[in-house]
Scaffold this motif. Structure first.
Motif, mmCIF file in Angstrom:
data_model
loop_
_atom_site.group_PDB
_atom_site.id
_atom_site.type_symbol
_atom_site.label_atom_id
_atom_site.label_comp_id
_atom_site.label_asym_id
_atom_site.label_seq_id
_atom_site.Cartn_x
_atom_site.Cartn_y
_atom_site.Cartn_z
ATOM 1 N N UNK A 55 -1.182 -15.477 -35.868
ATOM 2 C CA UNK A 55 -1.083 -16.111 -37.164
ATOM 3 C C UNK A 55 -1.647 -17.557 -37.154
ATOM 4 N N UNK A 56 -1.529 -18.311 -35.882
ATOM 5 C CA UNK A 56 -2.073 -19.684 -35.784
ATOM 6 C C UNK A 56 -3.530 -19.708 -36.014
ATOM 7 N N UNK A 57 -4.197 -18.686 -35.762
ATOM 8 C CA UNK A 57 -5.619 -18.717 -35.973
ATOM 9 C C UNK A 57 -6.155 -18.467 -37.466
ATOM 10 N N UNK A 58 -5.176 -18.466 -38.483
ATOM 11 C CA UNK A 58 -5.313 -17.958 -39.558
ATOM 12 C C UNK A 58 -6.420 -18.861 -40.229
ATOM 13 N N UNK A 59 -6.325 -20.146 -40.176
ATOM 14 C CA UNK A 59 -7.407 -20.869 -40.978
ATOM 15 C C UNK A 59 -8.950 -20.638 -40.472
ATOM 16 N N UNK A 60 -9.039 -20.464 -39.281
ATOM 17 C CA UNK A 60 -10.349 -20.191 -38.537
ATOM 18 C C UNK A 60 -10.826 -18.755 -39.010
ATOM 19 N N UNK A 61 -9.754 -17.823 -38.902
ATOM 20 C CA UNK A 61 -10.255 -16.398 -39.295
ATOM 21 C C UNK A 61 -10.660 -16.355 -40.826
ATOM 22 N N UNK A 62 -9.791 -16.984 -41.640
ATOM 23 C CA UNK A 62 -10.132 -16.811 -42.938
ATOM 24 C C UNK A 62 -11.683 -17.625 -43.369
ATOM 25 N N UNK A 63 -11.856 -18.838 -42.809
ATOM 26 C CA UNK A 63 -13.043 -19.512 -42.644
ATOM 27 C C UNK A 63 -14.043 -18.402 -42.493
ATOM 28 N N UNK A 64 -13.886 -17.754 -41.179
ATOM 29 C CA UNK A 64 -14.908 -16.732 -40.902
ATOM 30 C C UNK A 64 -15.365 -15.631 -41.849
ATOM 31 N N UNK A 65 -14.237 -15.193 -42.670
ATOM 32 C CA UNK A 65 -14.376 -14.279 -43.759
ATOM 33 C C UNK A 65 -15.286 -15.215 -45.009
ATOM 34 N N UNK A 95 -17.543 -24.640 -33.832
ATOM 35 C CA UNK A 95 -18.490 -24.320 -32.857
ATOM 36 C C UNK A 95 -18.866 -22.775 -33.146
ATOM 37 N N UNK A 96 -17.731 -21.977 -32.954
ATOM 38 C CA UNK A 96 -17.614 -20.735 -33.098
ATOM 39 C C UNK A 96 -18.116 -20.342 -34.413
ATOM 40 N N UNK A 97 -17.620 -20.879 -35.562
ATOM 41 C CA UNK A 97 -18.138 -20.350 -36.794
ATOM 42 C C UNK A 97 -19.423 -20.550 -36.947
ATOM 43 N N UNK A 98 -20.206 -21.510 -36.507
ATOM 44 C CA UNK A 98 -21.583 -21.936 -36.796
ATOM 45 C C UNK A 98 -22.487 -21.414 -35.855
ATOM 46 N N UNK A 99 -21.713 -20.848 -34.535
ATOM 47 C CA UNK A 99 -22.617 -20.145 -33.487
ATOM 48 C C UNK A 99 -23.417 -21.326 -32.897
ATOM 49 N N UNK A 100 -22.710 -22.367 -32.623
ATOM 50 C CA UNK A 100 -23.424 -23.729 -31.878
ATOM 51 C C UNK A 100 -22.446 -23.982 -30.625
ATOM 52 N N UNK A 101 -22.946 -25.222 -30.083
ATOM 53 C CA UNK A 101 -21.959 -25.687 -28.982
ATOM 54 C C UNK A 101 -21.274 -26.789 -29.707
ATOM 55 N N UNK A 102 -20.246 -27.464 -28.825
ATOM 56 C CA UNK A 102 -19.334 -28.436 -29.294
ATOM 57 C C UNK A 102 -20.320 -29.642 -29.384
ATOM 58 N N UNK A 103 -21.053 -30.074 -28.590
ATOM 59 C CA UNK A 103 -22.042 -30.999 -28.584
ATOM 60 C C UNK A 103 -22.650 -31.229 -29.728
ATOM 61 N N UNK A 104 -23.317 -30.022 -30.391
ATOM 62 C CA UNK A 104 -24.065 -29.796 -31.706
ATOM 63 C C UNK A 104 -22.995 -30.273 -32.771
ATOM 64 N N UNK A 117 -11.531 -28.013 -44.642
ATOM 65 C CA UNK A 117 -10.757 -27.027 -43.951
ATOM 66 C C UNK A 117 -9.808 -27.641 -42.922
ATOM 67 N N UNK A 118 -10.330 -28.606 -42.393
ATOM 68 C CA UNK A 118 -9.445 -29.322 -41.080
ATOM 69 C C UNK A 118 -9.687 -28.477 -40.025
ATOM 70 N N UNK A 119 -10.663 -27.757 -39.765
ATOM 71 C CA UNK A 119 -10.882 -26.976 -38.634
ATOM 72 C C UNK A 119 -11.368 -27.858 -37.294
ATOM 73 N N UNK A 120 -10.869 -27.430 -36.072
ATOM 74 C CA UNK A 120 -11.192 -28.258 -34.947
ATOM 75 C C UNK A 120 -12.839 -28.200 -34.704
ATOM 76 N N UNK A 121 -13.280 -28.933 -33.918
ATOM 77 C CA UNK A 121 -14.721 -28.887 -33.378
ATOM 78 C C UNK A 121 -14.919 -27.379 -32.762
ATOM 79 N N UNK A 122 -14.011 -26.878 -31.946
ATOM 80 C CA UNK A 122 -14.343 -25.601 -31.179
ATOM 81 C C UNK A 122 -14.303 -24.512 -32.443
ATOM 82 N N UNK A 123 -13.431 -24.673 -33.356
ATOM 83 C CA UNK A 123 -13.452 -23.744 -34.312
ATOM 84 C C UNK A 123 -14.650 -23.656 -35.069
#
Lengths: 186, 156
Positions: free
Chosen positions: A68-78, A157-166, A149-155
């Motif tokens: 459930x902690x990953x809900x925001x990131x999961x919803x963003x993926x949808x 990066x995952x959502x945009x299929x890029x890396x943290x530096x990008x 959405x207040x997502x972290x850089x890691x989230x």
């Protein structure tokens, strides 16, 4: 009446078939989903349909969300999948609007059917909206994910299929661009 | 290789991304001999450094730096005027955009909950069973009862 405080708690309860929690969850996230799609989408169509589609997918697959902690990131993926699907359907290529494109801003409240009184748009808000929409898509996407959405850089990066530096670089560049174009309002 | 070609490769040279030791060596020698290219190289390094500073400040605002890097940025903000000004500008733009999105979100009045629960056949579970058919049935029974009673009493 039971009241819930956090989205996470609502998710936990909704996963246990608490339908009131599910209703509250939908009501709580729908505005963010709508606003996200409104600012991601540059074709100005179907925001209501896309929002409903995202919410339906969310309700249908909520039981499969493990953390459930990953809900925001999961919803963003949808939401992102729906956005990219809509682009594919329209064979729409990412585009840049020129800074001088004044008409685009004025069309938004009408064309999107936003239930917002036009009078609430201050001159500053109009300018901010225009400059966000003027950002190239890869900058706009990260700014929406970070500031709305207040997502972290890691989230992100995952959502945009890029890396943290990008992600780090794009957020900084986008802020720099906005800071230059909005300098009179800062 | 002419100077324009060299300039196009300098970014990759700085980041050691040429993946070609001979080309690397060639550019090093060229930079020692050519003032124009060397000046361009120095400007590029300054620009890259400035961009890196902006990226660090921006990530610092988002609390996305390691504690070591975060301390370094904090020190720079305190000791360096340009750094501090950049931090203030980026912080303000971040707050401005965040507040703008909050307002936009708040102003969305559409409620899709009923519609989507109906589409998902979950309305009964979410809102409870509708009593409307039962209420209608009760009224119909009462009406028929009254009708029969009226007929029986008055013999119409």
């Amino acid at each position: 009446m039971q009241t819930y405080k956090s989205v996470e708690q609502l998710v936990v309860n909704a996963q246990k078939n608490d339908y009131k929690a599910l209703e509250e969850l939908v009501k709580k996230v729908q505005r963010k989903v709508y606003t996200t799609l409104l600012y991601l989408n540059k074709s100005e169509d179907n925001i209501s349909d896309m929002t409903q589609e995202a919410l339906i997918k969310m309700v249908k697959s909520l039981s499969s969300l493990k953390s459930p902690k990953a809900f925001n990131s999961w919803l963003n993926h949808i939401v992102m999948n729906i956005f990219y699907d809509s682009i594919r359907k329209k064979q729409h290529k990412p585009e840049m609007y020129s800074i001088e494109d004044d008409d685009r801003f004025h069309q938004i409240p009408d064309k999107f059917g936003l239930p917002i009184d036009k009078a609430i748009y201050s001159e500053a808000d109009k300018k901010i909206q225009k400059e966000i929409l003027n950002l190239p898509e890869h900058f706009r996407v990260v700014i929406i994910m970070r500031e709305l959405q207040g997502l972290s850089y890691e989230e992100i990066a995952n959502a945009t299929n890029t890396n943290l530096n990008t992600v780090k670089s794009r957020i900084a560049r986008a802020r720099e661009k906005l800071q230059i174009s909005l300098k009179n309002y800062i | 290789m002419n100077c324009e070609q060299i300039k196009k490769l300098l970014y990759f040279y700085i980041y050691d991304e040429l993946n070609n030791p001979e080309l690397d060596e060639y550019i090093s020698l060229h930079l020692e001999e050519c003032d124009e290219c060397y000046e361009f190289y120095e400007d590029l390094i300054d620009e890259i450094q400035e961009n890196k500073n902006i990226e660090s400040i921006s990530a610092y605002i988002d609390n996305e730096l390691s504690s070591k890097d975060s301390i370094q940025v904090k020190k720079n903000i305190i000791s360096n005027k340009n750094f501090r000004e950049e931090f203030e500008k980026l912080s303000e733009v971040s707050s401005l955009i965040k507040n703008f999105f909050s307002k936009q979100e708040y102003n969305v009045k559409n409620d899709y909950s009923k519609l989507i629960f109906r589409k998902l056949d979950l309305a009964e579970k979410v809102y409870g069973k509708s009593l409307f058919p039962e209420i209608v049935a009760i009224f119909v029974v009462i009406f028929i009862g009254l009708f029969i009673a009226t007929v029986a009493i008055f013999g119409i």
